[in-house]
Scaffold this motif. Sequence first.
Motif, PDB file in Angstrom:
ATOM      1  N   ARG A  66     -13.683  -5.617   2.242  1.00 18.53           N
ATOM      2  CA  ARG A  66     -12.569  -5.702   3.194  1.00 18.53           C
ATOM      3  C   ARG A  66     -11.372  -6.396   2.559  1.00 18.53           C
ATOM      4  NH1 ARG A  66     -10.638  -9.442   6.634  1.00 18.53           N
ATOM      5  NH2 ARG A  66     -12.261 -10.905   6.078  1.00 18.53           N
ATOM      6  N   GLN A  67     -11.626  -7.483   1.855  1.00 16.54           N
ATOM      7  CA  GLN A  67     -10.543  -8.199   1.178  1.00 16.54           C
ATOM      8  C   GLN A  67      -9.939  -7.342   0.069  1.00 16.54           C
ATOM      9  OE1 GLN A  67     -12.905 -11.574   0.123  1.00 16.54           O
ATOM     10  NE2 GLN A  67     -12.157 -12.804   1.835  1.00 16.54           N
ATOM     11  N   MET A  68     -10.789  -6.580  -0.620  1.00 17.97           N
ATOM     12  CA  MET A  68     -10.293  -5.697  -1.662  1.00 17.97           C
ATOM     13  C   MET A  68      -9.346  -4.648  -1.089  1.00 17.97           C
ATOM     14  SD  MET A  68     -12.156  -2.695  -3.743  1.00 17.97           S
ATOM     15  CE  MET A  68     -12.231  -1.899  -2.164  1.00 17.97           C
ATOM     16  N   TRP A  69      -9.715  -4.076   0.072  1.00 16.36           N
ATOM     17  CA  TRP A  69      -8.848  -3.072   0.690  1.00 16.36           C
ATOM     18  C   TRP A  69      -7.523  -3.698   1.129  1.00 16.36           C
ATOM     19  CZ3 TRP A  69      -9.394   1.641  -0.494  1.00 16.36           C
ATOM     20  CH2 TRP A  69     -10.633   2.201  -0.689  1.00 16.36           C
ATOM     21  N   HIS A  70      -7.532  -4.940   1.581  1.00 13.92           N
ATOM     22  CA  HIS A  70      -6.285  -5.624   1.934  1.00 13.92           C
ATOM     23  C   HIS A  70      -5.410  -5.822   0.694  1.00 13.92           C
ATOM     24  CE1 HIS A  70      -6.559  -6.502   6.192  1.00 13.92           C
ATOM     25  NE2 HIS A  70      -7.842  -6.800   6.028  1.00 13.92           N
ATOM     26  N   LEU A  71      -6.026  -6.197  -0.413  1.00 14.26           N
ATOM     27  CA  LEU A  71      -5.268  -6.369  -1.660  1.00 14.26           C
ATOM     28  C   LEU A  71      -4.666  -5.043  -2.123  1.00 14.26           C
ATOM     29  CD1 LEU A  71      -7.667  -8.812  -3.479  1.00 14.26           C
ATOM     30  CD2 LEU A  71      -5.284  -9.285  -2.908  1.00 14.26           C
ATOM     31  N   LEU A  72      -5.437  -3.967  -2.057  1.00 12.39           N
ATOM     32  CA  LEU A  72      -4.910  -2.656  -2.439  1.00 12.39           C
ATOM     33  C   LEU A  72      -3.776  -2.215  -1.517  1.00 12.39           C
ATOM     34  CD1 LEU A  72      -8.136  -0.675  -3.369  1.00 12.39           C
ATOM     35  CD2 LEU A  72      -6.266  -1.315  -4.885  1.00 12.39           C
ATOM     36  N   HIS A  73      -3.933  -2.500  -0.243  1.00  9.23           N
ATOM     37  CA  HIS A  73      -2.894  -2.163   0.734  1.00  9.23           C
ATOM     38  C   HIS A  73      -1.582  -2.879   0.395  1.00  9.23           C
ATOM     39  CE1 HIS A  73      -1.508  -2.352   5.193  1.00  9.23           C
ATOM     40  NE2 HIS A  73      -0.908  -1.381   4.561  1.00  9.23           N
ATOM     41  N   ALA A  74      -1.680  -4.151   0.072  1.00  2.16           N
ATOM     42  CA  ALA A  74      -0.486  -4.912  -0.291  1.00  2.16           C
ATOM     43  C   ALA A  74       0.130  -4.384  -1.582  1.00  2.16           C
ATOM     44  CB  ALA A  74      -0.831  -6.394  -0.429  1.00  2.16           C
ATOM     45  N   GLN A  75      -0.689  -3.953  -2.527  1.00  2.00           N
ATOM     46  CA  GLN A  75      -0.153  -3.414  -3.779  1.00  2.00           C
ATOM     47  C   GLN A  75       0.571  -2.099  -3.562  1.00  2.00           C
ATOM     48  OE1 GLN A  75      -3.474  -3.289  -6.469  1.00  2.00           O
ATOM     49  NE2 GLN A  75      -2.882  -5.241  -7.390  1.00  2.00           N
ATOM     50  N   VAL A  76       0.011  -1.245  -2.738  1.00  2.00           N
ATOM     51  CA  VAL A  76       0.679   0.032  -2.448  1.00  2.00           C
ATOM     52  C   VAL A  76       1.996  -0.209  -1.737  1.00  2.00           C
ATOM     53  CG1 VAL A  76       0.500   2.165  -1.098  1.00  2.00           C
ATOM     54  CG2 VAL A  76      -1.442   1.386  -2.455  1.00  2.00           C
ATOM     55  N   ALA A  77       2.009  -1.124  -0.789  1.00  2.00           N
ATOM     56  CA  ALA A  77       3.250  -1.445  -0.080  1.00  2.00           C
ATOM     57  C   ALA A  77       4.291  -2.005  -1.049  1.00  2.00           C
ATOM     58  CB  ALA A  77       2.971  -2.442   1.042  1.00  2.00           C
ATOM     59  N   PHE A  78       3.856  -2.841  -1.985  1.00  2.00           N
ATOM     60  CA  PHE A  78       4.781  -3.377  -2.981  1.00  2.00           C
ATOM     61  C   PHE A  78       5.371  -2.258  -3.838  1.00  2.00           C
ATOM     62  CE2 PHE A  78       5.539  -4.822  -7.332  1.00  2.00           C
ATOM     63  CZ  PHE A  78       6.574  -5.730  -7.091  1.00  2.00           C
ATOM     64  N   MET A 121       5.917   0.754  -2.995  1.00  2.00           N
ATOM     65  CA  MET A 121       6.907   1.502  -2.217  1.00  2.00           C
ATOM     66  C   MET A 121       8.226   0.733  -2.091  1.00  2.00           C
ATOM     67  SD  MET A 121       5.421   4.293  -1.693  1.00  2.00           S
ATOM     68  CE  MET A 121       6.412   5.121  -0.480  1.00  2.00           C
ATOM     69  N   VAL A 122       8.167  -0.580  -2.170  1.00  2.00           N
ATOM     70  CA  VAL A 122       9.384  -1.393  -2.098  1.00  2.00           C
ATOM     71  C   VAL A 122      10.024  -1.534  -3.469  1.00  2.00           C
ATOM     72  CG1 VAL A 122      10.276  -3.707  -1.622  1.00  2.00           C
ATOM     73  CG2 VAL A 122       8.644  -2.663  -0.067  1.00  2.00           C
ATOM     74  N   ALA A 123       9.226  -1.784  -4.490  1.00  2.00           N
ATOM     75  CA  ALA A 123       9.756  -2.101  -5.814  1.00  2.00           C
ATOM     76  C   ALA A 123      10.256  -0.870  -6.560  1.00  2.00           C
ATOM     77  CB  ALA A 123       8.682  -2.800  -6.648  1.00  2.00           C
ATOM     78  N   PHE A 124       9.645   0.270  -6.349  1.00  2.00           N
ATOM     79  CA  PHE A 124      10.028   1.469  -7.088  1.00  2.00           C
ATOM     80  C   PHE A 124      10.458   2.592  -6.144  1.00  2.00           C
ATOM     81  CE2 PHE A 124       6.613  -0.598  -9.576  1.00  2.00           C
ATOM     82  CZ  PHE A 124       7.407  -1.033 -10.629  1.00  2.00           C
ATOM     83  N   PRO A 125      11.495   2.354  -5.372  1.00  2.00           N
ATOM     84  CA  PRO A 125      11.894   3.407  -4.426  1.00  2.00           C
ATOM     85  C   PRO A 125      12.665   4.531  -5.125  1.00  2.00           C
ATOM     86  CG  PRO A 125      13.396   1.581  -4.247  1.00  2.00           C
ATOM     87  CD  PRO A 125      12.339   1.175  -5.234  1.00  2.00           C
ATOM     88  N   VAL A 126      12.383   5.708  -4.702  1.00  2.00           N
ATOM     89  CA  VAL A 126      13.181   6.845  -5.119  1.00  2.00           C
ATOM     90  C   VAL A 126      14.424   6.799  -4.239  1.00  2.00           C
ATOM     91  CG1 VAL A 126      13.146   9.375  -5.287  1.00  2.00           C
ATOM     92  CG2 VAL A 126      11.057   8.075  -5.612  1.00  2.00           C
ATOM     93  N   GLU A 127      15.455   7.474  -4.625  1.00  2.00           N
ATOM     94  CA  GLU A 127      16.656   7.473  -3.794  1.00  2.00           C
ATOM     95  C   GLU A 127      16.287   7.868  -2.368  1.00  2.00           C
ATOM     96  OE1 GLU A 127      19.742   6.480  -4.485  1.00  2.00           O
ATOM     97  OE2 GLU A 127      18.915   5.816  -6.397  1.00  2.00           O
ATOM     98  N   CYS A 128      16.297   6.885  -1.500  1.00  2.00           N
ATOM     99  CA  CYS A 128      15.960   7.129  -0.106  1.00  2.00           C
ATOM    100  C   CYS A 128      16.909   6.323   0.774  1.00  2.00           C
ATOM    101  CB  CYS A 128      14.504   6.779   0.168  1.00  2.00           C
ATOM    102  SG  CYS A 128      14.081   5.067  -0.079  1.00  2.00           S
ATOM    103  N   PRO A 129      16.990   6.677   2.025  1.00  2.00           N
ATOM    104  CA  PRO A 129      17.903   5.978   2.928  1.00  2.00           C
ATOM    105  C   PRO A 129      17.575   4.484   3.047  1.00  2.00           C
ATOM    106  CG  PRO A 129      17.046   7.958   3.953  1.00  2.00           C
ATOM    107  CD  PRO A 129      16.299   7.772   2.681  1.00  2.00           C
ATOM    108  N   LEU A 130      18.580   3.719   3.348  1.00  2.00           N
ATOM    109  CA  LEU A 130      18.439   2.273   3.469  1.00  2.00           C
ATOM    110  C   LEU A 130      17.459   1.910   4.578  1.00  2.00           C
ATOM    111  CD1 LEU A 130      19.448  -0.396   2.347  1.00  2.00           C
ATOM    112  CD2 LEU A 130      21.259  -0.350   4.050  1.00  2.00           C
ATOM    113  N   LEU A 131      17.467   2.656   5.656  1.00  2.00           N
ATOM    114  CA  LEU A 131      16.544   2.391   6.759  1.00  2.00           C
ATOM    115  C   LEU A 131      15.093   2.547   6.306  1.00  2.00           C
ATOM    116  CD1 LEU A 131      16.127   1.729   9.739  1.00  2.00           C
ATOM    117  CD2 LEU A 131      16.283   4.171  10.218  1.00  2.00           C
ATOM    118  N   LEU A 132      14.810   3.561   5.504  1.00  2.00           N
ATOM    119  CA  LEU A 132      13.457   3.766   5.004  1.00  2.00           C
ATOM    120  C   LEU A 132      13.038   2.633   4.071  1.00  2.00           C
ATOM    121  CD1 LEU A 132      11.034   5.625   5.074  1.00  2.00           C
ATOM    122  CD2 LEU A 132      12.043   6.909   3.181  1.00  2.00           C
ATOM    123  N   ARG A 133      13.954   2.150   3.267  1.00  2.00           N
ATOM    124  CA  ARG A 133      13.656   1.003   2.408  1.00  2.00           C
ATOM    125  C   ARG A 133      13.349  -0.238   3.244  1.00  2.00           C
ATOM    126  NH1 ARG A 133      17.508   1.133  -2.921  1.00  2.00           N
ATOM    127  NH2 ARG A 133      17.087   3.300  -3.435  1.00  2.00           N
TER     128      ARG A 133
END
Length: 97
Positions: free
Chosen positions: A49-61, A63-75
């Motif tokens: 369960r903790q591992m899945w939380h860590l992976l979830h946080a990494q995926v979210a990071f 999406m924030v750190a390496f955004p493709v050109e996307c609207p500001l609202l999506l960022r």
Amino acid sequence: MNKNMTISMRVNEGSAFSLVSKAVETLNRSVEPVRKYYSDVLERPIDRRQMWHLLHAQVAFMMVAFPVECPLLLRAVFAAWFVVSVKMCRQALRSDK
């Protein structure tokens, strides 16, 4: 003369359950090295369960750190997702103590 006919079918209920259980077992075996890696890095035992939380946080990071050109609202949505996932991860890691 009646023309009624009864056709009986036998459904093998065990096959669907065994297919799902095999899929879950395969998934658990494939993520076990990741769980062990996190345990080694954090120098304490980590459960799945903790591992899945860590992976979830990494995926979210990602999406924030390496955004493709996307609207500001999506960022902004990605940033909010990252904050929430980090809080959930932090809570999951604290619950172990």
